[in-house]
Scaffold this motif. Sequence first.
Motif, PDB file in Angstrom:
ATOM      1  N   GLU A   1       0.829  -1.191   0.000  1.00  0.00           N
ATOM      2  CA  GLU A   1       0.000   0.000   0.000  1.00  0.00           C
ATOM      3  C   GLU A   1       0.870   1.251   0.000  1.00  0.00           C
ATOM      4  OE1 GLU A   1      -3.667   1.620   2.771  1.00  0.00           O
ATOM      5  OE2 GLU A   1      -2.896  -0.387   3.056  1.00  0.00           O
ATOM      6  N   ASN A   2       0.449   2.269  -0.776  1.00  0.00           N
ATOM      7  CA  ASN A   2       1.060   3.591  -0.712  1.00  0.00           C
ATOM      8  C   ASN A   2      -0.063   4.616  -0.801  1.00  0.00           C
ATOM      9  OD1 ASN A   2       0.458   4.188  -3.444  1.00  0.00           O
ATOM     10  ND2 ASN A   2       2.392   3.318  -4.136  1.00  0.00           N
ATOM     11  N   ALA A   3       0.262   5.894  -0.918  1.00  0.00           N
ATOM     12  CA  ALA A   3      -0.761   6.938  -0.915  1.00  0.00           C
ATOM     13  C   ALA A   3      -1.726   6.828  -2.095  1.00  0.00           C
ATOM     14  CB  ALA A   3      -0.094   8.308  -0.914  1.00  0.00           C
ATOM     15  N   ALA A   4      -1.286   6.273  -3.215  1.00  0.00           N
ATOM     16  CA  ALA A   4      -2.109   6.253  -4.424  1.00  0.00           C
ATOM     17  C   ALA A   4      -2.839   4.937  -4.669  1.00  0.00           C
ATOM     18  CB  ALA A   4      -1.241   6.580  -5.636  1.00  0.00           C
ATOM     19  N   ALA A   5      -2.327   3.825  -4.150  1.00  0.00           N
ATOM     20  CA  ALA A   5      -2.899   2.535  -4.539  1.00  0.00           C
ATOM     21  C   ALA A   5      -2.605   1.449  -3.520  1.00  0.00           C
ATOM     22  CB  ALA A   5      -2.327   2.114  -5.884  1.00  0.00           C
ATOM     23  N   VAL A   6      -3.373   0.369  -3.629  1.00  0.00           N
ATOM     24  CA  VAL A   6      -3.158  -0.847  -2.854  1.00  0.00           C
ATOM     25  C   VAL A   6      -3.009  -1.989  -3.848  1.00  0.00           C
ATOM     26  CG1 VAL A   6      -4.182  -2.475  -1.232  1.00  0.00           C
ATOM     27  CG2 VAL A   6      -4.554  -0.030  -0.920  1.00  0.00           C
ATOM     28  N   SER A   7      -2.010  -2.828  -3.649  1.00  0.00           N
ATOM     29  CA  SER A   7      -1.847  -4.026  -4.478  1.00  0.00           C
ATOM     30  C   SER A   7      -2.009  -5.239  -3.581  1.00  0.00           C
ATOM     31  CB  SER A   7      -0.460  -4.062  -5.114  1.00  0.00           C
ATOM     32  OG  SER A   7      -0.307  -2.998  -6.011  1.00  0.00           O
ATOM     33  N   LEU A   8      -2.761  -6.207  -4.055  1.00  0.00           N
ATOM     34  CA  LEU A   8      -2.999  -7.442  -3.320  1.00  0.00           C
ATOM     35  C   LEU A   8      -2.618  -8.603  -4.219  1.00  0.00           C
ATOM     36  CD1 LEU A   8      -4.335  -9.118  -1.010  1.00  0.00           C
ATOM     37  CD2 LEU A   8      -6.449  -8.915  -2.333  1.00  0.00           C
ATOM     38  N   MET A   9      -1.843  -9.544  -3.681  1.00  0.00           N
ATOM     39  CA  MET A   9      -1.457 -10.717  -4.448  1.00  0.00           C
ATOM     40  C   MET A   9      -1.957 -11.964  -3.733  1.00  0.00           C
ATOM     41  SD  MET A   9       2.264  -9.170  -5.040  1.00  0.00           S
ATOM     42  CE  MET A   9       1.957  -8.092  -3.664  1.00  0.00           C
ATOM     43  N   ALA A  10      -2.731 -12.779  -4.441  1.00  0.00           N
ATOM     44  CA  ALA A  10      -3.231 -14.036  -3.897  1.00  0.00           C
ATOM     45  C   ALA A  10      -2.862 -15.146  -4.867  1.00  0.00           C
ATOM     46  CB  ALA A  10      -4.739 -13.967  -3.707  1.00  0.00           C
ATOM     47  N   VAL A  11      -2.311 -16.234  -4.345  1.00  0.00           N
ATOM     48  CA  VAL A  11      -1.871 -17.344  -5.183  1.00  0.00           C
ATOM     49  C   VAL A  11      -2.603 -18.606  -4.736  1.00  0.00           C
ATOM     50  CG1 VAL A  11       0.118 -18.694  -5.932  1.00  0.00           C
ATOM     51  CG2 VAL A  11       0.379 -16.264  -5.453  1.00  0.00           C
ATOM     52  N   ASN A  12      -3.089 -19.354  -5.688  1.00  0.00           N
ATOM     53  CA  ASN A  12      -3.809 -20.595  -5.430  1.00  0.00           C
ATOM     54  C   ASN A  12      -3.004 -21.733  -6.056  1.00  0.00           C
ATOM     55  OD1 ASN A  12      -5.560 -22.733  -5.291  1.00  0.00           O
ATOM     56  ND2 ASN A  12      -7.200 -21.751  -6.428  1.00  0.00           N
ATOM     57  N   PHE A  13      -2.463 -22.614  -5.237  1.00  0.00           N
ATOM     58  CA  PHE A  13      -1.654 -23.719  -5.731  1.00  0.00           C
ATOM     59  C   PHE A  13      -2.460 -25.007  -5.914  1.00  0.00           C
ATOM     60  CE2 PHE A  13       1.579 -20.998  -3.700  1.00  0.00           C
ATOM     61  CZ  PHE A  13       2.399 -20.811  -4.797  1.00  0.00           C
ATOM     62  N   THR A  14      -3.797 -24.919  -5.818  1.00  0.00           N
ATOM     63  CA  THR A  14      -4.628 -26.115  -5.976  1.00  0.00           C
ATOM     64  C   THR A  14      -5.107 -26.247  -7.417  1.00  0.00           C
ATOM     65  OG1 THR A  14      -6.764 -25.074  -5.512  1.00  0.00           O
ATOM     66  CG2 THR A  14      -5.444 -25.761  -3.602  1.00  0.00           C
ATOM     67  N   ASP A  15      -5.817 -27.326  -7.675  1.00  0.00           N
ATOM     68  CA  ASP A  15      -6.359 -27.588  -9.010  1.00  0.00           C
ATOM     69  C   ASP A  15      -7.758 -27.021  -9.212  1.00  0.00           C
ATOM     70  OD1 ASP A  15      -4.069 -28.961  -9.708  1.00  0.00           O
ATOM     71  OD2 ASP A  15      -4.886 -30.918  -9.213  1.00  0.00           O
ATOM     72  N   VAL A  16      -8.311 -26.370  -8.185  1.00  0.00           N
ATOM     73  CA  VAL A  16      -9.670 -25.821  -8.277  1.00  0.00           C
ATOM     74  C   VAL A  16      -9.681 -24.357  -7.856  1.00  0.00           C
ATOM     75  CG1 VAL A  16     -10.850 -28.025  -7.951  1.00  0.00           C
ATOM     76  CG2 VAL A  16     -10.268 -26.639  -5.973  1.00  0.00           C
ATOM     77  N   GLU A  17     -10.582 -23.598  -8.461  1.00  0.00           N
ATOM     78  CA  GLU A  17     -10.772 -22.195  -8.117  1.00  0.00           C
ATOM     79  C   GLU A  17     -11.167 -22.085  -6.639  1.00  0.00           C
ATOM     80  OE1 GLU A  17     -14.487 -19.909  -9.467  1.00  0.00           O
ATOM     81  OE2 GLU A  17     -12.925 -19.399 -10.945  1.00  0.00           O
ATOM     82  N   GLN A  18     -10.687 -21.066  -5.956  1.00  0.00           N
ATOM     83  CA  GLN A  18     -10.997 -20.856  -4.544  1.00  0.00           C
ATOM     84  C   GLN A  18     -11.577 -19.458  -4.347  1.00  0.00           C
ATOM     85  OE1 GLN A  18     -10.302 -23.234  -2.037  1.00  0.00           O
ATOM     86  NE2 GLN A  18      -9.775 -24.574  -3.745  1.00  0.00           N
ATOM     87  N   SER A  19     -12.459 -19.315  -3.359  1.00  0.00           N
ATOM     88  CA  SER A  19     -12.961 -18.007  -2.950  1.00  0.00           C
ATOM     89  C   SER A  19     -12.462 -17.750  -1.539  1.00  0.00           C
ATOM     90  CB  SER A  19     -14.485 -17.973  -2.975  1.00  0.00           C
ATOM     91  OG  SER A  19     -14.943 -18.049  -4.295  1.00  0.00           O
ATOM     92  N   VAL A  20     -11.835 -16.606  -1.334  1.00  0.00           N
ATOM     93  CA  VAL A  20     -11.262 -16.289  -0.027  1.00  0.00           C
ATOM     94  C   VAL A  20     -11.767 -14.919   0.433  1.00  0.00           C
ATOM     95  CG1 VAL A  20      -9.188 -17.692  -0.309  1.00  0.00           C
ATOM     96  CG2 VAL A  20      -9.181 -15.354  -1.111  1.00  0.00           C
TER      97      VAL A  20
END
Length: 59
Positions: A5-24
Motif C-alpha cells: 500500500e502507498n498513498a495512491a494505490a493498494v496491491s494485493l497478491m493471492a496465489v492458489n496452488f490447488t487444481d480448483v478455483e478458490q474463494s477467499v
Amino acid sequence: MPASENAAAVSLMAVNFTDVEQSVPFVFTRTGDYIEQLHGLDNFTIEAGQENLLTVPSN
C-alpha cells in the motif's frame, strides 16, 4: 495474501496452488474501485473495512 500500500494505490497478491478455483474473504483497508488484473472477474467498488470474497483461479 500479502498486500502492498502507498498513498495512491493498494496491491494485493493471492496465489492458489490447488487444481480448483478458490474463494477467499478479504477485508479492504480503503474505499475505492478495485480492478482484478489476472482474470478480470472481480472488479467492484467497496467501502473501507468491508469484507468481500475474492475468486482466485486454479494454477
